[in-house]
Design a protein around this motif. Structure first.
Motif, mmCIF file in Angstrom:
data_model
loop_
_atom_site.group_PDB
_atom_site.id
_atom_site.type_symbol
_atom_site.label_atom_id
_atom_site.label_comp_id
_atom_site.label_asym_id
_atom_site.label_seq_id
_atom_site.Cartn_x
_atom_site.Cartn_y
_atom_site.Cartn_z
ATOM 1 N N SER A 46 0.847 -1.188 0.000
ATOM 2 C CA SER A 46 0.000 0.000 0.000
ATOM 3 C C SER A 46 0.883 1.239 0.000
ATOM 4 N N GLU A 47 0.900 1.955 -1.117
ATOM 5 C CA GLU A 47 1.854 3.049 -1.288
ATOM 6 C C GLU A 47 1.436 4.332 -0.571
ATOM 7 N N SER A 48 0.130 4.571 -0.410
ATOM 8 C CA SER A 48 -0.382 5.817 0.187
ATOM 9 C C SER A 48 0.172 7.037 -0.554
ATOM 10 N N TYR A 73 5.585 9.746 8.722
ATOM 11 C CA TYR A 73 4.253 9.269 8.343
ATOM 12 C C TYR A 73 3.170 10.154 8.957
ATOM 13 N N THR A 79 6.589 2.012 4.351
ATOM 14 C CA THR A 79 5.862 3.036 3.609
ATOM 15 C C THR A 79 6.744 4.237 3.328
ATOM 16 N N THR A 111 4.991 1.702 8.929
ATOM 17 C CA THR A 111 5.440 3.032 8.545
ATOM 18 C C THR A 111 6.864 3.013 8.007
#
Length: 394
Positions: free
Chosen positions: A29-31, A378, A353, A350
């Motif tokens: 999940s790249e966000s 984050y 990410t 986090t």
């Protein structure tokens, strides 16, 4: 150095799509959504970094089918053609290096923070035909944009796995109660998506071996679901496990034994059960792989067909090419724990990410940064509310 001829072998999926080798980038999940929850410049830059790295299959992070229902801050959403140009460019980037490109499509159900979805819904509140139609629409749009197909996210506590779980699915109609009814939603999605994308596109499913919760979805029932998916004609099954409240897929759950971590492939025993019962169903296994030897052995044994790499590509983005040419024996990823059980899932998520965010602006990963620095980064980007979900378990 390790010779890896088996990993370099191509693999043909049932629909005829040829995966050039046995390494796959699993969904992360790249966000990183751009304006209007589009696949913007940052996510394109990130995938340019991965595009020429050698993996035969690339699966995007979860793309949501409804902008009213987000799983994490920064999710890309595809529910109509408004971002068609961005999608075509993203597809060109993902597939430009020769990789087969799939979009992972998802709906969070109740696993969504209130700050993103004002009224998160569990399976009991879902109007099934409408949601199935949303999945099919998203699949059609991304396939038309140039991706080779889609992967339904049926794991990790999101909506599909909520339907499958006897703990979260409290319906008493044809969509709940018995195991057959609980898996009906997933099979409806498969049928609707196949009709939308046609037989030439790849239709894959990511499924939990179990959710590792007492009284929840277990391996025996999961195998029953796999039999139904095989009968429905899916092209690829990716095996994973756990939810964000029992994060077996991250290796931080008490359900993952130390001996399993050392063996690397967290869910290999379950994959072998699937292979024994359904020898013709293509299998991808994700979770724990770090050494070329373990990857080679898992494929050479006939137990699986594709090795999924997720977190390693966030810290060592060039590792697939190096594993394939034999110049790399092991991808080193150190668990990023805070030393407090409540915080371990947060620091782990986090950490990886933020490494992707660095690549999304043209920087290299910084694997040695302290985990609390990553939590701060984050939080700065997404706010304090963004960390509440990982803290309490999704």
């Amino acid at each position: 150095m390790t010779s890896t001829p088996v990993l370099r072998m191509p693999f043909t999926l049932p629909n005829g799509t040829v995966v050039p080798n046995r390494l796959a980038k699993a969904a992360l999940s790249e966000s990183l959504a751009g304006p209007g929850l589009s696949p913007g410049e940052e996510i394109k830059t990130l995938y340019r970094r991965w595009a020429a790295n050698g993996q035969g299959l690339t699966i995007t992070g979860n793309v949501m089918v409804d902008r009213r229902a987000l799983g994490e801050p920064g999710n890309v959403v595809v529910e109509d053609d408004r971002h068609a140009d961005d999608l075509r460019e993203w597809a060109d980037i993902v597939t430009g290096g020769g990789s087969v490109g799939l979009v992972q499509i998802n709906h969070p159900g109740r696993q969504s923070p209130r700050t993103l979805s004002a009224h998160p819904v569990a399976p009991s509140a879902i109007a099934v035909p409408g949601v199935a139609g949303s999945f099919a629409t998203t699949a059609r749009i991304v396939a038309q944009a140039g991706f080779h197909g889609v992967q339904i996210h049926g794991a990790h506590g999101y909506l599909v796995s909520q339907f499958l779980s006897p703990l979260s699915n409290q319906r008493t109609d044809q969509w709940g109660g018995t195991p057959e009814n609980r898996r009906r939603f997933l099979l409806e999605l498969v049928a609707a998506i196949r009709e939308a994308i046609g037989p030439d596109k790849v239709l894959a499913v990511k499924l939990n071996s179990a959710d590792f919760q007492r009284g929840g979805f277990d391996e025996d029932e999961s195998l029953e679901v796999v039999h139904a998916l095989a009968a429905a004609g899916i092209d690829l099954l990716e095996v994973s496990g756990g939810t964000y409240s029992s994060a077996a897929m991250l290796g931080v759950s008490d359900s993952v034994k130390e001996s399993t971590r050392k063996r690397e492939a967290y869910f290999l025993d379950y994959a072998l059960r699937v292979r024994a019962e359904l020898p013709g169903l293509p299998l991808m296994l994700t979770g724990g792989f770090r050494t070329a030897e373990a990857m080679e052995d898992a494929v050479a044994s006939g137990g699986i067909d594709l090795v999924g790499l997720g977190r390693p590509l966030a810290v060592a983005p060039d590792s697939p090419a190096s594993l394939l040419d034999g110049s790399l024996d092991e991808v080193v990823t150190q668990p990023r724990r805070a030393g407090v059980k409540l915080l371990d899932g947060l620091t782990e998520l986090t950490y990886y990410t933020v490494q992707m965010w660095r690549m999304a602006v043209g920087k290299e990963p910084a694997p040695n940064r302290h985990q609390l620095v990553n939590v701060a980064a984050y939080t700065l980007r997404h706010g304090l509310d963004a960390i509440r979900l990982p803290l309490r378990g999704r």
